[in-house]
Design a protein around this motif. Structure first.
Motif, mmCIF file in Angstrom:
data_model
loop_
_atom_site.group_PDB
_atom_site.id
_atom_site.type_symbol
_atom_site.label_atom_id
_atom_site.label_comp_id
_atom_site.label_asym_id
_atom_site.label_seq_id
_atom_site.Cartn_x
_atom_site.Cartn_y
_atom_site.Cartn_z
ATOM 1 N N SER A 287 12.435 -47.532 88.756
ATOM 2 C CA SER A 287 11.063 -47.951 89.091
ATOM 3 C C SER A 287 10.630 -47.427 90.465
ATOM 4 C CB SER A 287 10.913 -49.467 88.980
ATOM 5 O OG SER A 287 11.703 -50.069 89.961
ATOM 6 N N LYS A 288 11.595 -47.111 91.345
ATOM 7 C CA LYS A 288 11.159 -46.582 92.640
ATOM 8 C C LYS A 288 11.491 -45.090 92.815
ATOM 9 C CE LYS A 288 15.126 -48.147 95.276
ATOM 10 N NZ LYS A 288 16.048 -49.167 95.032
ATOM 11 N N THR A 289 11.875 -44.433 91.723
ATOM 12 C CA THR A 289 12.243 -43.010 91.797
ATOM 13 C C THR A 289 11.266 -42.202 90.948
ATOM 14 O OG1 THR A 289 14.531 -43.680 92.082
ATOM 15 C CG2 THR A 289 14.170 -41.383 91.466
ATOM 16 N N SER A 290 10.568 -41.289 91.581
ATOM 17 C CA SER A 290 9.432 -40.666 90.878
ATOM 18 C C SER A 290 9.857 -39.610 89.860
ATOM 19 C CB SER A 290 8.491 -40.026 91.896
ATOM 20 O OG SER A 290 9.190 -39.011 92.577
ATOM 21 N N ASN A 312 11.473 -36.226 84.647
ATOM 22 C CA ASN A 312 10.074 -36.131 84.172
ATOM 23 C C ASN A 312 9.241 -35.135 84.976
ATOM 24 O OD1 ASN A 312 9.501 -37.302 86.591
ATOM 25 N ND2 ASN A 312 9.153 -39.355 85.787
ATOM 26 N N GLU A 313 9.836 -34.424 85.954
ATOM 27 C CA GLU A 313 9.014 -33.541 86.796
ATOM 28 C C GLU A 313 8.630 -32.267 86.039
ATOM 29 O OE1 GLU A 313 9.697 -34.638 91.385
ATOM 30 O OE2 GLU A 313 11.218 -33.314 90.568
ATOM 31 N N GLN A 324 16.686 -26.612 79.946
ATOM 32 C CA GLN A 324 16.846 -27.998 80.413
ATOM 33 C C GLN A 324 18.322 -28.410 80.316
ATOM 34 O OE1 GLN A 324 14.206 -30.448 78.068
ATOM 35 N NE2 GLN A 324 12.435 -29.947 79.331
ATOM 36 N N LYS A 325 18.959 -27.981 79.240
ATOM 37 C CA LYS A 325 20.381 -28.323 79.063
ATOM 38 C C LYS A 325 21.223 -27.688 80.161
ATOM 39 C CE LYS A 325 20.829 -29.957 74.482
ATOM 40 N NZ LYS A 325 20.963 -29.809 73.088
#
Ligand code: PLP
Length: 386
Positions: A287-290, A312-313, A324-325
């Protein structure tokens, strides 16, 4: 880039199965195992029955459910129930990750059930539970280990259902409340929340499940390892430690060691609390990591065992799956090299992700110590790309 953290988890094992051994585990504790003895001897049967009776007591399974030890781990227990019970009526099957999808293969390709509804959704989602037909037999996984999505409760299952509910509970039981009365069949393995050895599975049967077994004979052949009835009668003594084939008494001793630990630590509630504490550390951090999200968008369906989250960036999201892998592999390799985290790469068939086991044998403080390391490894690898 951020500084390398200085505190490491006391145990770097966060695999989703086999999972971390209980704190303080040693192979020396398995010394009392009855090796080289017949599993039909009085002494071995006593140990096998001890696993059954104490599992039932710790879990507070309904008194009228019978519990037995099966070959082939959770897979053996679950497939024994499919092969022995299905075919009497139609089937609804739910799947939202790898294992549920495997049970679809059993039902469609192997058992060739025709009257069938498949509720199959992508990783991160839960099927629409209001669409399930309970006049059919219903197969579902309480907690999807490979996507980190669980059913929030059993309220969607009616008490007066006509079909049976067959629940793969392997990564849920001992870690989250389960409404047992909503499940006619429950299966699990020792290698999951108990941190036990693989090889053996547990099969719990409600009176309705037993009634099915004793009144219905499927048209297909049933392999010996799955045969829990003999001439339409449950195998005598199967819930007393009379196993279908030869079990490993070393694995049995290891399971007893886990159950001893659970009891000493305060039982089921304490085990669930430890798991929730681990989950809360990760949830607060997310919750506190963007740069990171849970794979499961629905908070009430997020698993507290196979805790699954994704980058999610934009620099990452716009990459092809194979790239991505590669990124994930670089992050994971750094963590392994530092001896802070083994086996936290997402399931191979799942979208690229992290998966951290949060069952009760993992020390919540180890999860707390792991998170800054994930931050560090992420920032190091990101600097190569963005
Ligand atoms: C939900 C689920 N079902 C089935 C299995 C297979 O269990 P086993 O390998 O113990 O048979 C697993 C293992 O990870 C699982 O997580």
């Amino acid at each position: 880039m951020i500084d390398k953290p200085d505190k490491k988890p006391s145990n770097p094992n966060f695999s989703s199965g086999p999972t971390a051994k209980r704190p303080g585990w040693s192979i020396i504790n398995l010394q009392p195992s009855l090796v080289s003895r017949s599993h039909r001897s009085v002494e071995c049967k006593k140990k096998l029955k001890e696993v059954i009776d104490r599992s039932k007591a710790i879990l507070e399974l309904p008194q009228d459910y019978i519990l037995c030890i099966m070959p082939g781990s959770n897979t053996g227990a679950l497939e024994a129930s499919l092969w022995s019970m299905l075919g009497e009526r139609g089937v609804d099957i739910l799947a939202w990750e790898n294992f549920g999808k495997d049970w679809i293969v059993d039902v469609v390709d192997q058992l060739k059930i025709k009257d069938l509804n498949i509720h199959d959704v992508d990783y991160g989602l839960l099927p629409d539970l209001s669409k399930v037909n309970f006049n059919h037999d219903v197969i579902f996984t309480w907690n999807g280990t490979t996507s980190g999505v669980k059913v929030p409760n059993g309220d969607w299952i009616p008490d007066n259902r006509a079909g049976l509910t067959i629940c793969d509970a392997t990564s849920a039981i001992f870690a989250m409340p389960i409404d047992y009365k909503k499940c006619d069949v429950l299966t699990w393995s020792w290698q999951k929340v108990l941190g036990g050895e693989a090889a053996h599975g547990m099969l719990a049967l409600s009176p309705r499940a037993v009634q099915r077994l004793e009144s219905y004979q499927p048209s297909w052949p049933i392999p010996k390892a799955f045969r829990i009835t003999n001439n339409k009668k449950i195998i005598a003594g199967i819930s007393e430690g009379n196993t279908i084939n030869t079990p490993s008494m070393i694995c049995v001793e290891d399971c007893i060691d886990s159950l001893n630990w659970v009891e000493k630590m305060g039982g089921l509630k304490a085990l669930i609390n430890r798991s929730n504490k681990s989950f809360n550390y990760i949830s607060d951090w997310i919750s506190k990591t963007s740069w990171v999200n849970f794979m499961c968008a629905n908070p009430s369906a997020r698993s507290n065992t196979g805790i699954t989250f994704q980058i999610n960036e934009e620099w990452f999201v716009k990459m092809e799956n194979y790239a991505q892998k590669e990124v994930m592999k670089k992050i994971i390799t750094k963590l392994i090299k530092e001896n802070v985290a083994n086996d936290i790469n997402g399931y191979p068939k799942a979208p690229p992700s992290f998966r951290v086991w949060g069952g009760g044998t993992v020390e919540p403080e180890d999860i707390n110590k792991l998170l800054p390391w994930i931050e560090w490894a992420y920032s190091e690898v990101k600097s190569e790309y963005a």
